[in-house]
Scaffold this motif. Structure first.
Motif, PDB file in Angstrom:
ATOM      1  N   UNK A 112       0.839  -1.205   0.000  1.00  0.00           N
ATOM      2  CA  UNK A 112       0.000   0.000   0.000  1.00  0.00           C
ATOM      3  C   UNK A 112       0.871   1.251   0.000  1.00  0.00           C
ATOM      4  N   UNK A 113       1.944   1.224   0.806  1.00  0.00           N
ATOM      5  CA  UNK A 113       2.811   2.393   0.935  1.00  0.00           C
ATOM      6  C   UNK A 113       3.381   2.821  -0.409  1.00  0.00           C
ATOM      7  N   UNK A 114       3.761   1.877  -1.273  1.00  0.00           N
ATOM      8  CA  UNK A 114       4.373   2.231  -2.566  1.00  0.00           C
ATOM      9  C   UNK A 114       3.376   2.927  -3.492  1.00  0.00           C
ATOM     10  N   UNK A 115       2.081   2.826  -3.203  1.00  0.00           N
ATOM     11  CA  UNK A 115       1.070   3.444  -4.062  1.00  0.00           C
ATOM     12  C   UNK A 115       0.602   4.810  -3.550  1.00  0.00           C
ATOM     13  N   UNK A 116       1.227   5.283  -2.472  1.00  0.00           N
ATOM     14  CA  UNK A 116       0.861   6.606  -1.949  1.00  0.00           C
ATOM     15  C   UNK A 116       1.273   7.680  -2.960  1.00  0.00           C
ATOM     16  N   UNK A 117       0.354   8.554  -3.402  1.00  0.00           N
ATOM     17  CA  UNK A 117       0.692   9.604  -4.370  1.00  0.00           C
ATOM     18  C   UNK A 117       1.650  10.630  -3.748  1.00  0.00           C
TER      19      UNK A 117
END
Length: 491
Positions: A312-317
């Protein structure tokens, strides 16, 4: 160390420390990632630093309840080193930074904090806020309207949600909402994953892969000195703020040693140099955190979240992280200092402005603080260098008395000498009364000698009266006016 006190610092507020620690861990994630990006390194470097420093400081820091980790002030100083020499040099610089801070703590340089004026501290904080904001502007280069819209939405959530709901930090809500929206709609925008790889691995021990040569030392030493000074300044400033908030004292020298050891360990586990975090420390204290357990909990929970929520963290804008950092810069800036600018003495206002301007121009907080302290010293010297002398002539006693009032030292000797007439005008004795004055240094004694010798050469005796103990001792040690064929030093 007092074991009873140490135990109380760990277990005297268990529930409050655990709850506040969890809250701080959630707030640490976006900032650790954002500060990594400012420094130009992978997000894991900031996340490992936040974990390592928070946990180590929990055990050996001097200020219970204070949160330390990767910070914007430190990240800004690393950008050039990382860009020109790479990540391994950053790890080496981090270890050296810690060693320098440890030495500063051993030498008890924490007490030097009292020599930093309030106007310099305000300038330091304001400059830090401006630099953090300026660092976000790079993210807008070449960005489309989506970036601007997401930043605006993020800021709206951050500032509006707390009016209705405070159980969860609004920056975290912004991250969840904006990230969820981007994932659901699939709109194209830069994400944390585009900035570097986040892995579900525990930090491991490493020796920086750099040549162990004098040349390497010369490359990292300037950065390490700046990082050590800025980190210690921010840590001790934050410690003072937490002291005031909790009405409890802290050991500033122990904090300096703790920060040093924490950075040395962090550099050996793939983390960037860090220091105390003003924003997180305030969040912790306001949420009820008072003890060492709060810092330990923050670090441990942070690592747990990264291990579990990597995907999830890698998809934070990036847009929402920019929004969080803009919030941090706005919250860090002392807006009251602007409204007070016309009320404070002009010298204090000038010191604050010079500190801010120097930092913004050089991008080096330590140079800005040094400039502010030096300017404060000059203003202070000018302020106390005013000397007032009254002249009284006693024709009956054939004497002239000069009553001196003020501080006599290198900055005031010119005024002192110019106020006294070397010509006794036929009088037998000239009395210089220092009852309301103090002689501070060799320049002061040299000036007294000059005045006394010139008067004696013009035919009158000179008598010094009213000297306090310290001034009298200085005169006994250094003055020559009462010796045969006396001459003023340097003439």
């Amino acid at each position: 160390m007092d074991l009873t006190k140490y135990k109380q610092e760990w277990f005297g507020n268990v529930r409050g420390d655990i709850m506040s620690g969890i809250l701080v861990a959630l707030a640490l994630i976006p900032e650790a990632i954002a500060f990594s990006i400012i420094a130009g390194v992978d997000p894991m470097v900031g996340l490992y630093a936040a974990f390592c420093i928070a946990v180590v400081i929990a055990f050996i820091g001097g200020r219970p309840g204070m949160i330390s980790g990767a910070t914007g002030a430190m990240a800004l100083l690393m950008t050039t080193l990382v860009a020109e020499h790479g990540l391994q040099y950053l790890f080496a610089a981090t270890i050296l930074t810690g060693f320098i801070q440890l030495i500063m703590g051993v030498l008890k340089l924490g007490k030097l904090m009292r020599f930093i004026p309030n106007s310099v501290m305000i300038g330091f904080v304001n400059a830090l806020a401006i630099l953090i904001f300026m660092a976000q502007l790079d993210q807008f280069e070449g960005a489309g309207w989506i970036m601007y819209a997401l930043v605006a939405v993020s800021l709206a959530i951050i500032y509006l949600v707390p009016r209705f709901f405070k159980a969860i930090p609004s920056p975290l809500i912004a991250i969840i909402v904006v990230t969820g929206f981007v994932m659901a709609t699939g709109i194209g925008t830069k994400t944390v994953g585009d900035m570097g790889t986040i892995s579900q691995t525990l930090p491991s021990f490493l020796i920086p892969n750099v040549p162990f040569t004098f040349e390497t030392l010369m490359i990292i030493l300037p950065y390490s000195i700046s990082l050590a000074v800025v980190g210690l300044l921010e840590s001790l400033l934050t410690a003072q703020i937490v002291d005031d908030m909790t009405d409890t004292p802290s050991d500033k020298n122990q904090e300096a040693r703790g920060q040093g050891i924490a950075n040395m360990i962090t550099g050996c586990f793939g983390g960037m140099a860090g220091c105390a975090m003003i924003g997180q420390a305030v969040i912790n204290v306001k949420a009820g955190g008072r003890g060492r357990l709060s810092s330990f909990t923050a670090g441990a929970v942070l690592l747990g979240l990264i291990m579990i929520l990597t995907d999830v963290v890698v998809q934070i804008p990036m847009a929402v992280l920019v929004g969080v950092m803009i919030m941090v810069s706005i919250g860090t800036f002392d807006w009251g200092s602007i409204t007070r600018l016309h009320k404070v003495p002009r010298s204090d206002a000038a010191v604050m402005i010079v500190t801010v301007a120097t930092v913004v121009i050089t991008h080096d907080l330590s140079i800005g603080v040094l400039a502010g302290v030096l300017l404060s010293a000059i203003f202070f010297a000018a302020k106390i260098s005013k000397v007032h002398i009254e002249k009284e002539i006693d024709e009956a006693a054939s004497s002239i008395t000069y009553r001196v009032e003020g501080q006599i030292f290198f900055a005031s000797v010119t005024d002192f000498v110019s106020e006294i007439d070397f010509d006794p005008h036929g009088m037998d004795t000239v009395v210089i009364d220092f009852t309301k004055a103090h002689l501070w240094d060799d320049s002061a004694i040299n000036a007294v000698d000059k005045v006394a010798i010139k008067i004696q050469q013009n035919g009158a005796k000179v008598r010094l009266t009213g000297l306090n103990k310290e001034s009298n001792e200085l005169v006994d040690q250094l003055s020559v006016y009462d010796q045969p064929d006396a001459k003023v030093s340097g003439h």
